[in-house]
Design an enzyme around this catalytic site. Structure first.
Site, PDB file in Angstrom:
ATOM      1  N   GLU A  66      30.754  34.219 -16.448  1.00  0.00           N
ATOM      2  CA  GLU A  66      30.292  35.431 -15.754  1.00  0.00           C
ATOM      3  C   GLU A  66      31.158  35.773 -14.540  1.00  0.00           C
ATOM      4  O   GLU A  66      31.341  34.932 -13.649  1.00  0.00           O
ATOM      5  CB  GLU A  66      28.837  35.211 -15.304  1.00  0.00           C
ATOM      6  CG  GLU A  66      28.214  36.456 -14.714  1.00  0.00           C
ATOM      7  CD  GLU A  66      26.723  36.274 -14.401  1.00  0.00           C
ATOM      8  OE1 GLU A  66      26.027  35.532 -15.124  1.00  0.00           O
ATOM      9  OE2 GLU A  66      26.265  36.881 -13.410  1.00  0.00           O
ATOM     10  N   LYS A 100      17.536  32.313 -11.555  1.00  0.00           N
ATOM     11  CA  LYS A 100      18.688  32.418 -12.466  1.00  0.00           C
ATOM     12  C   LYS A 100      19.972  32.492 -11.642  1.00  0.00           C
ATOM     13  O   LYS A 100      20.998  31.922 -11.992  1.00  0.00           O
ATOM     14  CB  LYS A 100      18.522  33.639 -13.374  1.00  0.00           C
ATOM     15  CG  LYS A 100      19.538  33.726 -14.509  1.00  0.00           C
ATOM     16  CD  LYS A 100      20.831  34.430 -14.143  1.00  0.00           C
ATOM     17  CE  LYS A 100      21.782  34.496 -15.328  1.00  0.00           C
ATOM     18  NZ  LYS A 100      23.064  35.126 -14.998  1.00  0.00           N
ATOM     19  N   ASP A 112      24.349  17.499 -18.705  1.00  0.00           N
ATOM     20  CA  ASP A 112      23.434  18.176 -19.629  1.00  0.00           C
ATOM     21  C   ASP A 112      22.738  19.322 -18.884  1.00  0.00           C
ATOM     22  O   ASP A 112      21.766  19.111 -18.164  1.00  0.00           O
ATOM     23  CB  ASP A 112      22.425  17.134 -20.140  1.00  0.00           C
ATOM     24  CG  ASP A 112      21.426  17.713 -21.132  1.00  0.00           C
ATOM     25  OD1 ASP A 112      21.323  18.946 -21.226  1.00  0.00           O
ATOM     26  OD2 ASP A 112      20.743  16.916 -21.785  1.00  0.00           O
ATOM     27  N   HIS A 159      30.346  43.326  -8.685  1.00  0.00           N
ATOM     28  CA  HIS A 159      30.286  42.827 -10.055  1.00  0.00           C
ATOM     29  C   HIS A 159      31.148  43.676 -10.977  1.00  0.00           C
ATOM     30  O   HIS A 159      31.924  43.155 -11.767  1.00  0.00           O
ATOM     31  CB  HIS A 159      28.823  42.859 -10.513  1.00  0.00           C
ATOM     32  CG  HIS A 159      28.598  42.151 -11.798  1.00  0.00           C
ATOM     33  ND1 HIS A 159      28.655  40.774 -11.899  1.00  0.00           N
ATOM     34  CD2 HIS A 159      28.320  42.606 -13.031  1.00  0.00           C
ATOM     35  CE1 HIS A 159      28.416  40.435 -13.137  1.00  0.00           C
ATOM     36  NE2 HIS A 159      28.206  41.532 -13.856  1.00  0.00           N
TER      37      HIS A 159
HETATM   38  C1  MEV Z   1      23.024  37.639 -12.048  1.00  0.00           C
HETATM   39  O1  MEV Z   1      23.672  36.729 -12.915  1.00  0.00           O
HETATM   40  C2  MEV Z   1      22.227  36.901 -10.993  1.00  0.00           C
HETATM   41  C3  MEV Z   1      21.361  37.782 -10.074  1.00  0.00           C
HETATM   42  O2  MEV Z   1      20.527  38.610 -10.875  1.00  0.00           O
HETATM   43  C4  MEV Z   1      20.552  36.861  -9.203  1.00  0.00           C
HETATM   44  C5  MEV Z   1      19.498  37.564  -8.374  1.00  0.00           C
HETATM   45  O3  MEV Z   1      19.032  38.655  -8.764  1.00  0.00           O
HETATM   46  O4  MEV Z   1      19.109  36.979  -7.339  1.00  0.00           O
HETATM   47  C6  MEV Z   1      22.225  38.710  -9.256  1.00  0.00           C
END
Ligand code: MEV
Length: 445
Positions: free
Chosen positions: A89, A273, A289, A387
């Site tokens: 990513e 995430k 892992d 991004h």
């Molecule tokens: C994207 O890979 C991760 C985010 O969505 C984390 C977040 O929203 O805090 C940008």
């Protein structure tokens, strides 16, 4: 050995981002004193071949590559660290490095771990008297721990081994009441799945004899809540100012963003995430892992009964931003892919870690940094600006661009503010359109 202890080398590699790959590799190789063979592995010229892959899993037909990058600027417990991260990513490495720079201004990350203790579970069914069985298991604790230790004398010699037993009664399950026996095993520098599972299987016959029940499952728990890692950082409020946003405004925005995740599981899943973007990338680079780490993280995020944020963000008395992360991290530096995968070995050398606990401390710091980078962007200009800039290159490649075309198309899409595959394709077609030959008009005069 890399000279981490004296801290003579700094992970603050200004301009690393804009160098070419050869120059970056050279810096990392010098920094971590890599041999030529290790450099070849790092670059992907050597590394995991199909022969070795065939020894790791079944039915191998090839290998699968992902980008490996270095996050810079990290200081963890006073030690400068270059962090190898394996991820597909865009923005993750840039985000981690930026957040590490912010944290560095406040002294870097302070991190800690609990003992490397894993939990193994034995599911005991058809127990005639659950309370009596619990008491009998606890009374036989010494014998059962000794039995568990017999399965791994090397671990015991290294200072690990069976530490404790716990018993739990699950009164109501779809299969009726059951007894659960937990074996607590200190795994030292191993992730420990094999050691725990072997010990659990060895205990089963005695547990059946003691309880009068029937042992079914014998397997470790990925909710490794006795093997926790914590990381903490303080960012001076003035360092948070950027592109017209005051430090105060950014700090407040980050705390508000965290509050959203603290209160709402839908947001917490995305917030966590973002933390795992950093955590998984180091876990993968070191051959660990990541499914186990993911399972543990999300189960731990729900341990209060409601799924919530793994991190917290607040302000200290001076208004500085203070972040904390606590999560289970079942990581190893011996055994499994950490030893077999050549790139994982080089990654561990770059990190300069001597123990699994040191690795977990760095991983927790990277998770917190990644969270900081995401919240800083989300609470200000939004995540897409940075991004899309990086994403544009991938869009250009997917549209068929090669070589110099990639950056030219990415730049044009970014300037136009349209980063889409159809736009990349039309720019590419335009660029590849044959330029008409200039017509030579004969002059007969
Ligand atoms: C994207 O890979 C991760 C985010 O969505 C984390 C977040 O929203 O805090 C940008």
């Amino acid at each position: 050995m890399p000279n981490h202890e004296s801290n003579a080398t700094s992970s603050r590699l200004a301009g690393f981002y804009s160098q070419d790959i050869d120059a970056r590799v050279l810096q990392v190789a010098r920094w971590a004193a890599l041999s030529d063979a290790e450099v070849a592995v790092l670059r992907g010229a050597e590394g995991l071949d199909t022969g070795r892959a065939d020894q790791m899993i079944e039915n191998v037909v090839g290998t699968y590559c992902l980008p490996l990058a270095i996050a810079v600027n990290f200081v963890v417990n006073g030690r400068d660290v270059l962090v190898p991260m394996c991820i597909e990513e865009p923005s993750v490495i840039a985000g981690a490095s930026l957040a590490a720079k912010l944290a560095r201004a406040g002294g870097g990350f302070q991190a800690d771990t609990s003992a490397p203790e894993m939990i193994g579970q034995l599911q005991v069914l058809d127990v005639p008297d659950l309370d009596a069985a619990c008491s009998a298991i606890l009374a036989a604790q010494e014998e059962l721990l000794a039995l568990a230790n017999e399965t791994d004398p090397i671990l015991v010699r290294l200072g690990g081994g069976a530490r404790d037993l716990e018993v739990r009664i699950l009164e109501q399950t779809p299969a009726g009441p059951m007894l659960v026996v937990h074996l607590i095993l200190d795994c030292r520098d191993a992730m420990g799945a094999n050691a725990v599972n072997t010990a659990c299987e060895a205990l089963a016959p005695r547990v059946e004899a003691i309880t009068g029940g029937r042992v079914a499952l014998r397997i470790l728990s990925n909710l490794a809540d006795r093997r926790l890692a914590q990381a903490r950082c303080t960012v001076p409020v003035e360092k948070l100012a950027f592109r017209g946003y005051s430090g105060e405004r950014v700090a407040r925005g980050i705390v508000e963003a965290w509050a959203f995740a603290a209160a709402d599981p839908y947001r917490a899943a995305t917030h966590n995430k973002g933390i795992m973007n950093g955590v998984d990338a180091v876990v993968m680079a070191t051959g660990n892992d990541w499914r186990a780490v993911e399972a543990g993280a999300h189960a731990y995020a729900a341990h209060s009964g409601t799924y919530t944020s793994l991190s917290t963000w607040g302000r200290d008395e001076r208004g500085n931003l203070v972040g904390e992360l606590e999560m289970p991290l079942a990581l190893g530096i011996v055994g499994g892919a950490t030893r077999v995968h050549p790139t994982a070995q080089v990654a561990l050398k770059i990190l300069g870690v001597q123990t699994a606990r040191q690795l977990a401390e760095i991983v927790a710091a990277v998770g917190l940094a990644q969270n900081l980078a995401a919240l800083r962007a989300l609470a200000t200009e939004g995540i897409q600006r940075g991004h899309m800039r990086l994403h544009a290159r991938q869009v250009a490649i997917a549209a068929g661009a090669a070589g110099d075309e990639i950056s030219q198309i990415a730049e044009r899409m970014n300037d136009e503010g349209i980063v889409r595959s159809d736009r990349a394709q039309s720019i590419l077609a335009e660029m590849r359109e044959p330029i008409p030959e200039p017509q030579v008009i004969a002059n007969y005069e």
